[in-house]
Design a protein around this motif. Sequence first.
Motif, PDB file in Angstrom:
ATOM      1  N   ASN A 126      13.037   4.878 -49.516  1.00 38.89           N
ATOM      2  CA  ASN A 126      13.869   4.142 -48.565  1.00 38.89           C
ATOM      3  C   ASN A 126      13.328   4.165 -47.132  1.00 38.89           C
ATOM      4  OD1 ASN A 126      15.906   2.984 -50.139  1.00 38.89           O
ATOM      5  ND2 ASN A 126      17.052   4.909 -50.228  1.00 38.89           N
TER       6      ASN A 126
ATOM      7  N   ASP B 208      11.906   3.059 -43.917  1.00 36.76           N
ATOM      8  CA  ASP B 208      11.921   1.715 -43.346  1.00 36.76           C
ATOM      9  C   ASP B 208      10.524   1.166 -43.120  1.00 36.76           C
ATOM     10  OD1 ASP B 208      13.483  -0.496 -42.350  1.00 36.76           O
ATOM     11  OD2 ASP B 208      12.779   0.034 -40.349  1.00 36.76           O
ATOM     12  N   ASN B 209       9.528   2.041 -43.034  1.00 30.81           N
ATOM     13  CA  ASN B 209       8.155   1.610 -42.782  1.00 30.81           C
ATOM     14  C   ASN B 209       7.306   1.501 -44.048  1.00 30.81           C
ATOM     15  OD1 ASN B 209       8.199   1.382 -39.867  1.00 30.81           O
ATOM     16  ND2 ASN B 209       8.441   3.606 -39.851  1.00 30.81           N
TER      17      ASN B 209
ATOM     18  N   CYS C 135      17.951   1.169 -50.558  1.00 31.09           N
ATOM     19  CA  CYS C 135      18.548   0.295 -49.559  1.00 31.09           C
ATOM     20  C   CYS C 135      18.418  -1.150 -50.040  1.00 31.09           C
ATOM     21  CB  CYS C 135      17.870   0.478 -48.196  1.00 31.09           C
ATOM     22  SG  CYS C 135      16.148  -0.031 -48.149  1.00 31.09           S
TER      23      CYS C 135
ATOM     24  N   TRP D 206       9.332  -9.281 -46.468  1.00 30.13           N
ATOM     25  CA  TRP D 206       8.721  -7.953 -46.347  1.00 30.13           C
ATOM     26  C   TRP D 206       7.505  -7.835 -47.257  1.00 30.13           C
ATOM     27  CZ3 TRP D 206       9.201  -4.369 -50.555  1.00 30.13           C
ATOM     28  CH2 TRP D 206       8.637  -3.114 -50.313  1.00 30.13           C
TER      29      TRP D 206
END
Length: 323
Positions: free
Chosen positions: A44, A46-47, A70, A102
């Motif tokens: 999870n 974010d990067n 997420c 993404w």
Amino acid sequence: MKFHRRGPAAFLDEVRRKRGNASLIESFRNTLEADRKKAVEYLNDDNLCFPSFYVLSDEITKAELSGELCERYRLAAEFLMMRNDKSDIQSEVQAVHPALKWMIETGAEENIGNDYLKKLDTAAGLLTKIYRDRSILPGIADMIFFRCRSELPYHDLIWAFLEAREPYSLALIADRLRSPDSSESACARRLLAFIPGIDRKETGKGEWQFQRFCDWLEENGPYLRYKGETFDTTHRPTPYTPVWRAKYLGAFVASDNGKIHVSLTKRERRLLRRFDDLAGDEQRLLAAYSARKRRMDRNAWVQWINLSIKKQLKAAEGENSHD
């Protein structure tokens, strides 16, 4: 478009970068067995970048972890499990936009096998055709030329790029005409060979060809209609073509269907009826002359366009004979 990290590299990305895909899988399995919560925390991040996520996608499925991810990563996991059947994808893809973006932004310049490439191709196509997301076009352009340099398939990406139906995005391709990398410049020439003055076989003239492209787009951009031709449909595709009647009148068109945007006056409709009766070569000649005259002297153009069609042609042919 290059992806910029919002913080330090994710742990899983660092493992993959330093030790490779096999070690990433082994490390993740060990973490999952020792501390499931920690494994989910790593996923999870974010990067996290898509290539690492893709490498671990089978482990995520086996351990039934998608429900603990997420939303962006959960949707990405669901997308990776979809069949490649178009109806299946279109029925389930409505909420996947951020995940698809993404994938492209963080995974464009990677090659982890044919399935990985196909997933990116599908994501690109959905972003441009279903979501009409034009902000992703620089990323898709980067991906096309990465594939070109790496001798990987890119025809589906070209289709995805063109399906945005944004003629000015061709500038992202044209910029590579000037590339010092011969494979990039050759690819750009091949994609833009439908534009007068750009020859796919002519090397060493990248800057000149780029200027020819700029001149062509400046003159024709507002009047271009998307034809939908790709290398899958013809050996020498022409994805965009000018709508001569619109260029003649100076009226912008919708690129996806070539229809003139604005309501026409009776006078304009009369002008177009006369124009539509001309042969194709005469239409092209008159449209080009009209556009040049309109740019140079608007008042003179108004006088000219109200002449009879024969007199308009005579003036255009007279100028053309001196070129």
